[in-house]
Design a protein around this motif. Structure first.
Motif, PDB file in Angstrom:
ATOM      1  N   ALA A 179      -7.671  -3.889   0.694  1.00 25.38           N
ATOM      2  CA  ALA A 179      -8.346  -3.536  -0.550  1.00 25.38           C
ATOM      3  C   ALA A 179      -9.274  -4.674  -0.939  1.00 25.38           C
ATOM      4  CB  ALA A 179      -7.336  -3.290  -1.662  1.00 25.38           C
ATOM      5  N   VAL A 180     -10.338  -4.341  -1.652  1.00 24.34           N
ATOM      6  CA  VAL A 180     -11.236  -5.333  -2.222  1.00 24.34           C
ATOM      7  C   VAL A 180     -10.946  -5.359  -3.716  1.00 24.34           C
ATOM      8  CG1 VAL A 180     -13.619  -6.005  -2.613  1.00 24.34           C
ATOM      9  CG2 VAL A 180     -12.972  -4.923  -0.466  1.00 24.34           C
ATOM     10  N   VAL A 181     -10.479  -6.514  -4.200  1.00 24.68           N
ATOM     11  CA  VAL A 181     -10.014  -6.642  -5.576  1.00 24.68           C
ATOM     12  C   VAL A 181     -10.694  -7.830  -6.246  1.00 24.68           C
ATOM     13  CG1 VAL A 181      -8.020  -8.034  -4.919  1.00 24.68           C
ATOM     14  CG2 VAL A 181      -7.933  -6.735  -7.006  1.00 24.68           C
ATOM     15  N   VAL A 217     -10.656   0.660  -1.035  1.00 25.90           N
ATOM     16  CA  VAL A 217      -9.362   0.704  -0.354  1.00 25.90           C
ATOM     17  C   VAL A 217      -9.565   1.366   0.998  1.00 25.90           C
ATOM     18  CG1 VAL A 217      -7.039   1.684  -0.383  1.00 25.90           C
ATOM     19  CG2 VAL A 217      -8.020   0.813  -2.485  1.00 25.90           C
ATOM     20  N   SER A 218      -8.954   0.772   2.037  1.00 24.10           N
ATOM     21  CA  SER A 218      -8.986   1.361   3.369  1.00 24.10           C
ATOM     22  C   SER A 218      -7.549   1.565   3.840  1.00 24.10           C
ATOM     23  CB  SER A 218      -9.720   0.439   4.344  1.00 24.10           C
ATOM     24  OG  SER A 218      -9.640   0.947   5.651  1.00 24.10           O
ATOM     25  N   LYS A 219      -7.264   2.774   4.312  1.00 19.13           N
ATOM     26  CA  LYS A 219      -5.919   3.089   4.777  1.00 19.13           C
ATOM     27  C   LYS A 219      -5.849   2.972   6.294  1.00 19.13           C
ATOM     28  CE  LYS A 219      -4.649   5.987   0.922  1.00 19.13           C
ATOM     29  NZ  LYS A 219      -4.085   7.252   0.499  1.00 19.13           N
ATOM     30  N   PHE A 251     -11.297   5.732   4.043  1.00 18.58           N
ATOM     31  CA  PHE A 251     -11.884   4.667   3.230  1.00 18.58           C
ATOM     32  C   PHE A 251     -12.355   5.252   1.908  1.00 18.58           C
ATOM     33  CE2 PHE A 251     -15.449   2.064   1.799  1.00 18.58           C
ATOM     34  CZ  PHE A 251     -14.869   0.806   1.803  1.00 18.58           C
ATOM     35  N   ALA A 252     -12.035   4.578   0.811  1.00 19.76           N
ATOM     36  CA  ALA A 252     -12.463   5.037  -0.512  1.00 19.76           C
ATOM     37  C   ALA A 252     -13.117   3.872  -1.235  1.00 19.76           C
ATOM     38  CB  ALA A 252     -11.278   5.550  -1.309  1.00 19.76           C
ATOM     39  N   ALA A 253     -14.307   4.112  -1.761  1.00 19.33           N
ATOM     40  CA  ALA A 253     -15.027   3.092  -2.516  1.00 19.33           C
ATOM     41  C   ALA A 253     -15.306   3.628  -3.906  1.00 19.33           C
ATOM     42  CB  ALA A 253     -16.334   2.720  -1.818  1.00 19.33           C
ATOM     43  N   GLY A 254     -15.230   2.753  -4.892  1.00 20.22           N
ATOM     44  CA  GLY A 254     -15.472   3.150  -6.264  1.00 20.22           C
ATOM     45  C   GLY A 254     -16.911   2.931  -6.667  1.00 20.22           C
ATOM     46  N   ILE A 312       0.204 -11.209  -2.084  1.00 18.87           N
ATOM     47  CA  ILE A 312      -0.014  -9.786  -2.349  1.00 18.87           C
ATOM     48  C   ILE A 312       1.233  -9.015  -1.932  1.00 18.87           C
ATOM     49  CG2 ILE A 312      -1.485  -7.798  -1.872  1.00 18.87           C
ATOM     50  CD1 ILE A 312      -2.873 -10.106  -3.367  1.00 18.87           C
ATOM     51  N   GLN A 313       1.766  -8.213  -2.859  1.00 18.32           N
ATOM     52  CA  GLN A 313       2.989  -7.445  -2.589  1.00 18.32           C
ATOM     53  C   GLN A 313       2.684  -6.010  -2.172  1.00 18.32           C
ATOM     54  OE1 GLN A 313       6.088  -8.753  -2.687  1.00 18.32           O
ATOM     55  NE2 GLN A 313       5.220 -10.730  -3.203  1.00 18.32           N
ATOM     56  N   LYS A 314       1.885  -5.297  -2.967  1.00 15.75           N
ATOM     57  CA  LYS A 314       1.694  -3.868  -2.721  1.00 15.75           C
ATOM     58  C   LYS A 314       0.310  -3.437  -3.169  1.00 15.75           C
ATOM     59  CE  LYS A 314       3.905   0.382  -2.480  1.00 15.75           C
ATOM     60  NZ  LYS A 314       3.612   0.884  -1.176  1.00 15.75           N
ATOM     61  N   ILE A 315      -0.318  -2.554  -2.368  1.00 14.69           N
ATOM     62  CA  ILE A 315      -1.589  -1.936  -2.725  1.00 14.69           C
ATOM     63  C   ILE A 315      -1.273  -0.474  -3.072  1.00 14.69           C
ATOM     64  CG2 ILE A 315      -3.865  -1.256  -1.902  1.00 14.69           C
ATOM     65  CD1 ILE A 315      -3.737  -3.689  -0.011  1.00 14.69           C
ATOM     66  N   ASN A 316      -1.545  -0.082  -4.299  1.00 13.27           N
ATOM     67  CA  ASN A 316      -1.247   1.269  -4.777  1.00 13.27           C
ATOM     68  C   ASN A 316      -2.536   2.071  -4.869  1.00 13.27           C
ATOM     69  OD1 ASN A 316       1.499   0.554  -5.240  1.00 13.27           O
ATOM     70  ND2 ASN A 316       0.845  -0.467  -7.105  1.00 13.27           N
ATOM     71  N   TYR A 317      -2.576   3.219  -4.167  1.00 12.37           N
ATOM     72  CA  TYR A 317      -3.710   4.128  -4.275  1.00 12.37           C
ATOM     73  C   TYR A 317      -3.264   5.547  -4.064  1.00 12.37           C
ATOM     74  CZ  TYR A 317      -8.167   6.387  -3.510  1.00 12.37           C
ATOM     75  OH  TYR A 317      -9.250   7.239  -3.593  1.00 12.37           O
TER      76      TYR A 317
END
Length: 104
Positions: free
Chosen positions: A3-5, A41-43, A48-51, A99-104
């Protein structure tokens, strides 16, 4: 999965389990923090999903390991023919995050 955060005004590409040094955060050591500013976010299956600019409902949770300071840097100012010089030092504060978890 990555993810890009945005953390502290800068953007980081993170994966689960990554340890990064970010701008100093006002949280206690050992605590958990959730970042809502996720840009992409990339799974693992290739999705791939971009905002535009941010993804709705996406978040990244992380654990704060410790606070610290970077190595000291020295800055020198000098004016020729004026016998004027000054030496300054600076240590930038940072927070070590896992980083623990990426939620999407």
């Amino acid at each position: 999965m990555f993810a890009v955060v945005q953390i502290g005004g800068k953007q980081y590409k993170v994966q689960e389990g990554d340890v990064i040094f970010a701008e100093k955060l006002n949280c206690e050591e050992g605590g958990t923090v959730v970042f809502e500013d996720v840009f992409a976010v990339s799974k693992p299956d290739g999705e791939f999903a971009a905002g535009a600019p941010k993804l709705e409902g996406a978040s990244v949770s992380a654990e704060i390991i410790k606070h610290g300071k970077d190595k000291k840097i020295y800055v020198m100012t000098y004016k020729s023919k004026k016998n004027q010089k000054r030496k300054l030092g600076h240590r930038q504060p940072h927070t070590k995050i896992q980083i623990q978890k990426i939620n999407y």
